[in-house]
Write a protein that holds these residues in place. Structure first.
Motif, PDB file in Angstrom:
ATOM      1  N   ARG A   6      14.548  11.127   9.136  1.00  0.00           N
ATOM      2  CA  ARG A   6      13.606  10.030   9.388  1.00  0.00           C
ATOM      3  C   ARG A   6      12.305  10.229   8.617  1.00  0.00           C
ATOM      4  O   ARG A   6      11.751   9.289   8.061  1.00  0.00           O
ATOM      5  CB  ARG A   6      13.330   9.918  10.895  1.00  0.00           C
ATOM      6  N   CYS A   7      11.814  11.465   8.583  1.00  0.00           N
ATOM      7  CA  CYS A   7      10.593  11.756   7.823  1.00  0.00           C
ATOM      8  C   CYS A   7      10.801  11.493   6.335  1.00  0.00           C
ATOM      9  O   CYS A   7       9.927  10.944   5.658  1.00  0.00           O
ATOM     10  CB  CYS A   7      10.178  13.208   8.042  1.00  0.00           C
ATOM     11  N   LEU A  12       9.881   8.114   1.660  1.00  0.00           N
ATOM     12  CA  LEU A  12      10.395   7.318   0.543  1.00  0.00           C
ATOM     13  C   LEU A  12       9.961   5.859   0.669  1.00  0.00           C
ATOM     14  O   LEU A  12       9.651   5.195  -0.328  1.00  0.00           O
ATOM     15  CB  LEU A  12      11.916   7.411   0.484  1.00  0.00           C
ATOM     16  N   GLY A  13       9.924   5.376   1.908  1.00  0.00           N
ATOM     17  CA  GLY A  13       9.494   3.992   2.129  1.00  0.00           C
ATOM     18  C   GLY A  13       8.035   3.782   1.763  1.00  0.00           C
ATOM     19  O   GLY A  13       7.679   2.766   1.146  1.00  0.00           O
ATOM     20  N   VAL A  18       3.958   1.779  -1.992  1.00  0.00           N
ATOM     21  CA  VAL A  18       2.824   2.016  -2.884  1.00  0.00           C
ATOM     22  C   VAL A  18       3.185   1.617  -4.308  1.00  0.00           C
ATOM     23  O   VAL A  18       2.394   0.976  -5.006  1.00  0.00           O
ATOM     24  CB  VAL A  18       2.386   3.499  -2.822  1.00  0.00           C
ATOM     25  N   TYR A  19       4.385   1.981  -4.727  1.00  0.00           N
ATOM     26  CA  TYR A  19       4.835   1.639  -6.086  1.00  0.00           C
ATOM     27  C   TYR A  19       4.845   0.130  -6.303  1.00  0.00           C
ATOM     28  O   TYR A  19       4.348  -0.370  -7.321  1.00  0.00           O
ATOM     29  CB  TYR A  19       6.230   2.218  -6.318  1.00  0.00           C
ATOM     30  N   VAL A  20       5.389  -0.591  -5.325  1.00  0.00           N
ATOM     31  CA  VAL A  20       5.452  -2.059  -5.444  1.00  0.00           C
ATOM     32  C   VAL A  20       4.052  -2.657  -5.486  1.00  0.00           C
ATOM     33  O   VAL A  20       3.768  -3.560  -6.285  1.00  0.00           O
ATOM     34  CB  VAL A  20       6.264  -2.651  -4.266  1.00  0.00           C
TER      35      VAL A  20
END
Length: 487
Positions: A6-7, A12-13, A18-20
């Motif tokens: 989950r972490c 990754l989410g 942030v990337y988007v």
């Protein structure tokens, strides 16, 4: 294991989000179909500036030369923030003069509730700026500058004494900092020469906690900056300047019919009364916007004249002629007669432009005439002043120091808005005449009885400090100074 997964997925989410968001921010000009400089992820177009490899002036000059003539403006990015880089002089005229009502904001951070001294004309925008500008403008009338002239002349005589007699190598940058600090202390704050020690210290330390990243975040997210109580300046210095003004105003108000000695008196006597906090903010503006540019301009001027002794001799001859005509006492009329000396100062301001760019923000949508281009409401604009000053189509061989460029007939042949060291129009420098007067008086004191030459410690060619927004030498300017015995 489930917790670890989950972490991992959460991390990754966050990274993906942030990337988007970064890619979306850096896609602003592409979505609008505007010619723009391709940005680097996170850095935008200023990675070399942030890494200290280039001064911002060099970057703007490169972009100006690369894109001029292809469009009236292009898009670029300061980190993730989109900016309009203005390339066309007619558009510069629109922004600064004919359509200045669309661009009255600079977009700088201020927080008057938390930092009262940020309520100065340099930082304020909107209605607060308009009201304060209208109240303050009469203080800078030519008649008031004439009355304050004796104070500047007294300081300039101290500068001459510091130069001494004989021949010696001097740190010119330090010498001029002392001159301009004392001038501002007397003209803006009404201090005497005996009260300069702590004042000088605070003028050098008020930005001690400055950080480029914090300044950028305050510029990008002003509401958040105010919420977290961001400070632009050292609290110790701000408390000092505020208390100093309060003390000076109290003493000033106890004296009746005193002669004009400082801008505190002028600010305190405006038709629409300024509060003590507003007066303190305007006095601080002299330091914030004026001290470093004045220091650098005089130092650069002496540097150029040291490299070209024939120009230095010509300036000195004009100074001596004017001083002889005014019986050794420089007057307001005498300053007007220093035409070639003024040309030399203007050429210094062109070649070594103190503020390499001007900032504006569009407060309304602006459609360029006879064009499909539109500057959107809220767009931040950069006018690359130093790049315009080094445009070879405007100034032949722009890297050469040549005061003949500022002969009246030469000036008339150039397009408007091609010389902007003090800005122009509604948000041009309100203290332009005072700054020019202080520079001229300083140059008279420096050159009347002294000659300047490069020393073993003089850095040739000149290199600029990439860590400063104001154009400053990378190292202090040091010259050999020789007293000229009167004939």
């Amino acid at each position: 294991m489930d917790l670890l997964q989950r972490c991992l997925w959460s991390s990754l989410g966050v990274v993906a989000l942030v990337y988007v968001l970064v890619k979306f921010s850096l896609g602003y000009w592409k979505r609008r179909g505007i010619l723009h400089v391709k940005p680097k992820f996170l850095w935008g177009n200023i990675s070399e500036v942030l890494r200290g490899k280039k001064h911002v002036q060099q970057l703007l000059l490169f972009l100006y030369e690369s894109y001029k003539g292809r469009a009236p403006f292009i898009g670029c990015y300061v980190l993730l923030k989109p900016f309009v880089l203005v390339l066309d002089l007619e558009l510069v005229r629109n922004i600064l003069d004919s359509d200045a009502g669309y661009f009255t904001s600079r977009g700088l951070y201020n927080n008057v509730a938390r930092e009262p001294l940020s309520g100065n004309l340099f930082q304020l925008d909107g209605h607060k700026w308009r009201q304060l500008h209208a109240q303050s403008a009469p203080a800078f009338a030519a008649s008031n500058l004439h009355k304050l002239l004796p104070q500047l002349l007294k300081t300039s005589r101290t500068l001459q004494l510091e130069l001494g007699v004989g021949k010696q190598d001097l740190n010119v940058s330090q010498l001029l900092d002392c001159y301009n600090v004392e001038s501002i202390a007397k003209i803006a704050y009404g201090l005497s020469s005996e009260d300069l020690s702590e004042f000088s210290l605070m003028t050098r330390s008020y930005w001690s906690n400055w950080s480029l990243w914090r300044a950028y975040l305050a510029l990008e997210l002003p509401l958040l900056a105010r919420l977290v109580r961001h400070r632009s300046y050292s609290q110790l210095a701000m408390d000092y300047f505020h208390k100093l003004v309060e003390k000076q105003l109290q003493q000033q108000r106890k004296r009746d019919r005193q002669p004009l000695q400082s801008f505190l008196q002028l600010f305190d006597a405006t038709d629409e009364a300024l509060t003590d906090a507003q007066i303190a903010a305007q006095a601080f503006g002299f330091i914030l916007a004026g001290l470093q540019p004045l220091n650098a301009s005089l130092a650069f001027c002496l540097y150029e004249l040291a490299l070209q002794p024939e120009l230095q001799d010509r300036v000195r001859a004009e100074i001596k002629q004017v001083m002889k005509a005014t019986e050794g006492q420089l007057t307001a009329e005498g300053l007007k007669q220093l035409s070639y000396t003024k040309q030399v100062l203007n050429e210094t301001l062109r070649l070594h432009t103190p503020y390499p760019f001007l900032l504006r923000r569009a407060t309304r949508e602006f459609e360029l005439s006879n064009s499909i281009f539109v500057i959107a409401r809220g767009n931040n604009l950069v006018i690359p002043v130093a790049a315009i000053h080094r445009d070879p189509t405007i100034y032949v061989k722009p890297e050469r120091f040549d005061p003949e460029r500022f002969r009246p007939e030469a000036v008339l042949k150039r397009p408007g808005m091609s010389f902007l060291p003090f800005g122009e129009g509604l948000r041009g420098c309100i203290a332009k005449q005072l700054a020019e007067q202080q520079l001229l008086i300083g140059l008279v004191a420096l050159l009347e009885h002294h000659k300047y030459e490069p020393s073993a410690d003089t850095q040739i060619p000149m290199r600029y400090d990439p860590g400063k927004l104001v154009l400053m030498p990378k190292t202090d300017i040091k010259l050999s100074v020789q007293w000229l015995e009167p004939h």
